[in-house]
Design an enzyme around this catalytic site. Structure first.
Site, mmCIF file in Angstrom:
data_model
loop_
_atom_site.group_PDB
_atom_site.id
_atom_site.type_symbol
_atom_site.label_atom_id
_atom_site.label_comp_id
_atom_site.label_asym_id
_atom_site.label_seq_id
_atom_site.Cartn_x
_atom_site.Cartn_y
_atom_site.Cartn_z
ATOM 1 N N SER A 172 0.732 -1.376 0.103
ATOM 2 C CA SER A 172 0.113 0.235 -0.167
ATOM 3 C C SER A 172 0.842 1.226 0.137
ATOM 4 O O SER A 172 0.360 2.287 -0.478
ATOM 5 C CB SER A 172 -0.797 -0.086 1.113
ATOM 6 O OG SER A 172 -0.297 -0.230 2.171
ATOM 7 N N ASP A 386 -3.205 6.500 11.241
ATOM 8 C CA ASP A 386 -2.544 5.998 10.194
ATOM 9 C C ASP A 386 -1.345 7.000 10.052
ATOM 10 O O ASP A 386 -1.215 8.160 9.491
ATOM 11 C CB ASP A 386 -3.379 6.171 8.760
ATOM 12 C CG ASP A 386 -2.362 5.706 7.704
ATOM 13 O OD1 ASP A 386 -1.329 5.213 7.690
ATOM 14 O OD2 ASP A 386 -3.043 5.531 6.410
ATOM 15 N N HIS A 389 1.092 5.676 6.108
ATOM 16 C CA HIS A 389 1.024 6.116 4.649
ATOM 17 C C HIS A 389 0.970 7.611 4.631
ATOM 18 O O HIS A 389 1.304 8.182 5.750
ATOM 19 C CB HIS A 389 -0.621 6.020 4.443
ATOM 20 C CG HIS A 389 -0.793 4.228 4.148
ATOM 21 N ND1 HIS A 389 -1.334 3.669 5.128
ATOM 22 C CD2 HIS A 389 -0.633 3.555 3.087
ATOM 23 C CE1 HIS A 389 -1.462 2.449 4.696
ATOM 24 N NE2 HIS A 389 -0.857 2.371 3.429
#
Length: 415
Positions: A172, A386, A389
């Site tokens: 990802s 998060d 990312h």
């Protein structure tokens, strides 16, 4: 659960660009699996990016040299003069280690960048639309030590990549960079409707394969979801009942246990499994890629910035509003990068163009660039932040800028 619905974080990523010709097909696969807590935590430290450019003619030989600096791996480009910063003049891109320098405020970067309205972005990366009020994380420019980084020129790169193919393969974080690259490249196209997914698929991070076509340039920019690079699958029939799946370290495109030569190895640790997996990839590359037409980039790991706990222990990063200024707070280079380095050095012969794209040091500063609590709509308030990312536009844009600079230094162009 179908493999394409599985979401694994921060393990590996990769890319391929090739000149179109009959009989040339990409070889990549995307698989996922469940991991023990130890495996997931350790592999979080690795983001492996393969960036392969296959071109129609020979490119001038490039012999990368690798050194250690500040405990981090870096790369030096061939010596050239650097008296002009015009990024359309390849001769102006001189000897420079773009990996080391400092972040400087630059308001013009916000004006020149794409916006969150870019149609290729996942909702989870659109931090402002998800409620983040400050946009200061978008107002910083990476300034290498001793030289200048040429600005990304989408029109120039599109012209250089005509009739080509760029493929990202990985996890990802690789997807994060792929979407950044798409939005940056699309700025060079006046008719955005001429860019489309060849199979009609919507942008969705759970899909295993996406291919965006820039029709005007006969160019595709693709993403293969392959978190481990080698296969994950069912264990051999004679395996213990406690083994539900295995990471097949001897089969390209990588679970709780490792498998090699059709036998489960319950004593193999993650580091050794990673080393053997890279050897598997290296063997595949040597057998299947044309060194006279191929450029391979391994990207170093992308740092995470969880504080006061890991991702599943209440760790957070939402209070960070600017790059780190205290150098003593920077994490040291992860040892996995040395494993990557050794695999690359084994391919450092003949006409092979295999390079290490070091983004670790510059990214370590950017604790302010994560989505943190500003996740995609529908995310429960109690969900973990998060801090792995990156918001887009954001830090991955600089990774792609470095990649563009290295391609300029080698006078890359398809013909």
């Amino acid at each position: 659960m179908p493999l394409e619905e599985l979401e694994l974080e921060l393990v590996a990523a990769g890319i391929t660009l090739e000149h179109r010709r009959d009989g040339v097909q990409s070889e990549a696969a995307a698989t996922g699996g469940s991991l023990l807590k130890e495996l997931r935590l350790i592999l979080t430290f690795l983001i492996l990016l393969i960036f392969t450019f296959v071109i129609s003619s020979l490119v001038s030989p490039f012999d990368p040299q690798f050194i250690f600096r500040f405990g981090l791996l870096s790369q030096l480009l061939p010596n050239k003069s650097n008296n002009n910063n015009n990024n359309n003049n390849t001769s102006s891109v001189g000897a420079c280690d773009y990996s080391y320098g400092r972040w400087v405020p630059d308001e013009s970067y916000t004006l020149e960048s794409y916006t969150e309205n870019c149609p290729f972005l996942d909702p989870g990366f659109r931090c402002t639309q998800n409620g983040r009020k400050d946009d200061g994380y978008r107002r910083w420019r990476w300034q290498p030590a001793g030289c200048d980084l040429p600005r990304f020129n989408a029109s120039d790169l599109l012209e250089r990549s005509k009739n080509g193919r760029i493929v990202f393969a990985g996890d990802s974080i690789g997807r994060n960079q792929w979407e950044s690259f798409l939005c940056m490249l699309a700025q060079g196209v006046s008719n955005k409707s001429s860019i489309y997914e060849v199979n009609g698929k919507p942008i969705n991070k759970h899909k295993g394969f996406l291919s965006m076509r820039f029709n005007e340039y006969n160019l595709t920019v693709e993403y293969y979801r392959a978190p481990f690079l080698v296969n994950i699958g069912r264990p051999p029939q004679n395996s213990s009942k406690q083994v539900r799946s295995t990471v097949k370290v001897d089969q390209l495109h990588w679970g709780c246990y490792f498998e090699e030569d059709n036998e489960v190895n319950i004593t193999m640790d993650v580091v050794e499994a990673f080393r053997r997996s890279l050897q598997t990839w290296k063997s595949w590359a040597l057998e299947n890629l044309d060194p006279q037409r191929t450029h391979v980039f391994f990207r170093s790991y992308s740092p995470v910035h969880y504080r006061n706990g890991t991702w599943n222990e209440g760790g957070w990063c939402d209070s960070n509003v600017g790059p780190e200024t205290n150098y003593t707070n920077l994490e040291s280079d992860p040892f996995q990068n040395l494993v990557i380095y050794n695999a690359i050095k084994q391919m450092d012969y003949g006409n092979w163009n295999v390079q290490y794209l070091n983004i670790t040091y510059l990214t370590e500063f950017r604790k302010d660039g994560h989505p943190s609590k500003y996740r995609e709509p529908g995310t429960p308030p109690s969900a973990p932040q998060d801090c792995s990312h990156w918001c887009l536009p954001g830090v991955p844009d600089t990774w792609n800028n470095l990649l563009y600079a290295y391609l300029l230094s080698k006078e890359f162009r398809t013909k």
